[in-house]
Design a protein around this motif. Structure first.
Motif, PDB file in Angstrom:
ATOM      1  N   THR A 131       0.842  -1.192   0.000  1.00 28.53           N
ATOM      2  CA  THR A 131       0.000   0.000   0.000  1.00 28.53           C
ATOM      3  C   THR A 131       0.879   1.245   0.000  1.00 28.53           C
ATOM      4  O   THR A 131       1.679   1.440   0.911  1.00 28.53           O
ATOM      5  CB  THR A 131      -0.905   0.026   1.255  1.00 28.53           C
ATOM      6  OG1 THR A 131      -1.654  -1.181   1.303  1.00 28.53           O
ATOM      7  CG2 THR A 131      -1.829   1.223   1.223  1.00 28.53           C
ATOM      8  N   THR A 180      -5.301   6.987  -3.379  1.00 31.21           N
ATOM      9  CA  THR A 180      -6.518   6.607  -4.103  1.00 31.21           C
ATOM     10  C   THR A 180      -7.506   7.766  -4.247  1.00 31.21           C
ATOM     11  O   THR A 180      -8.492   7.629  -4.975  1.00 31.21           O
ATOM     12  CB  THR A 180      -7.210   5.441  -3.380  1.00 31.21           C
ATOM     13  OG1 THR A 180      -7.465   5.839  -2.022  1.00 31.21           O
ATOM     14  CG2 THR A 180      -6.348   4.185  -3.416  1.00 31.21           C
ATOM     15  N   SER A 189      -9.323  10.823  -5.648  1.00 25.96           N
ATOM     16  CA  SER A 189      -9.380  11.352  -7.013  1.00 25.96           C
ATOM     17  C   SER A 189     -10.114  12.691  -7.017  1.00 25.96           C
ATOM     18  O   SER A 189     -10.719  13.102  -6.031  1.00 25.96           O
ATOM     19  CB  SER A 189     -10.060  10.361  -7.948  1.00 25.96           C
ATOM     20  OG  SER A 189     -11.405  10.167  -7.560  1.00 25.96           O
ATOM     21  N   PRO A 199      -6.063  11.390 -10.195  1.00 23.93           N
ATOM     22  CA  PRO A 199      -5.683  11.342  -8.779  1.00 23.93           C
ATOM     23  C   PRO A 199      -5.477  12.781  -8.291  1.00 23.93           C
ATOM     24  O   PRO A 199      -4.963  13.629  -9.032  1.00 23.93           O
ATOM     25  CB  PRO A 199      -4.358  10.576  -8.787  1.00 23.93           C
ATOM     26  CG  PRO A 199      -4.365   9.811 -10.073  1.00 23.93           C
ATOM     27  CD  PRO A 199      -5.138  10.660 -11.046  1.00 23.93           C
TER      28      PRO A 199
END
Length: 174
Positions: free
Chosen positions: A5, A115, A117, A132
């Protein structure tokens, strides 16, 4: 968070540094442009936005549009070459105010998950674009650097030297 991650982006440090760099470079570019006549600044030199003045105007227009979007304000841009100010002194004053607005905005940014956006309607491309959020922040500053490079070339061709443009020689970093 596991090893696969990506970490959250520290956008504040990046954006504040880039806002400082943009202000420094805009001061240098406008100082060089001020050494030219209005006719020289506005003459079509074959650049994408034709002239020194046209390109400087486009940069201000794009920054204003991004700030409008990111602050939830109505976007007033009608085209990528919409003229905001025909007078150089008014353009300079608006640029200085925008550089302050960019710095103030940069100081408010928080860490952003990779993540996250952001969607917006592009006036230039006439469609919705989803990116993003970190790419949006990067685009604001990259766009300035790109077009300022064009202006720097035009100014050099006209005998006006902007000087060194590298981040490592920005005041306060030596």
């Amino acid at each position: 968070m596991d090893a696969s991650t990506p970490p959250a982006w520290n956008l504040r440090d990046y954006a504040m540094t880039m806002a400082r760099y943009n202000r420094w470079m805009n001061e240098k570019v406008y100082e060089a442009a001020a050494s030219l006549s209005d006719e020289q600044r506005k003459a079509d030199r074959g650049a994408f936005f034709r002239s020194v003045h046209g390109t400087l105007n486009h940069l201000l227009l794009a920054d204003r549009t991004w700030m409008q979007r990111l602050h939830g304000e109505p976007v007033t841009m009608s085209s990528a070459d919409q003229e905001l100010h025909s007078d150089f002194e008014e353009l300079l004053a608006a640029r200085q105010a925008m550089d302050q607005r960019l710095a103030d905005w940069a100081a408010t940014l928080e860490a952003v998950e990779p993540t996250r956006s952001y969607s917006f309607i592009s006036v230039t491309y006439q469609k919705e674009i989803r990116l993003p959020y970190v790419a949006v922040v990067m685009q604001i500053f990259n766009h300035q650097t790109h077009h300022r490079g064009q202006v720097t070339t035009l100014l050099t061709q006209l005998g006006a030297d902007v000087g060194v443009t590298d981040i490592p020689v920005m005041p306060g970093w030596q």
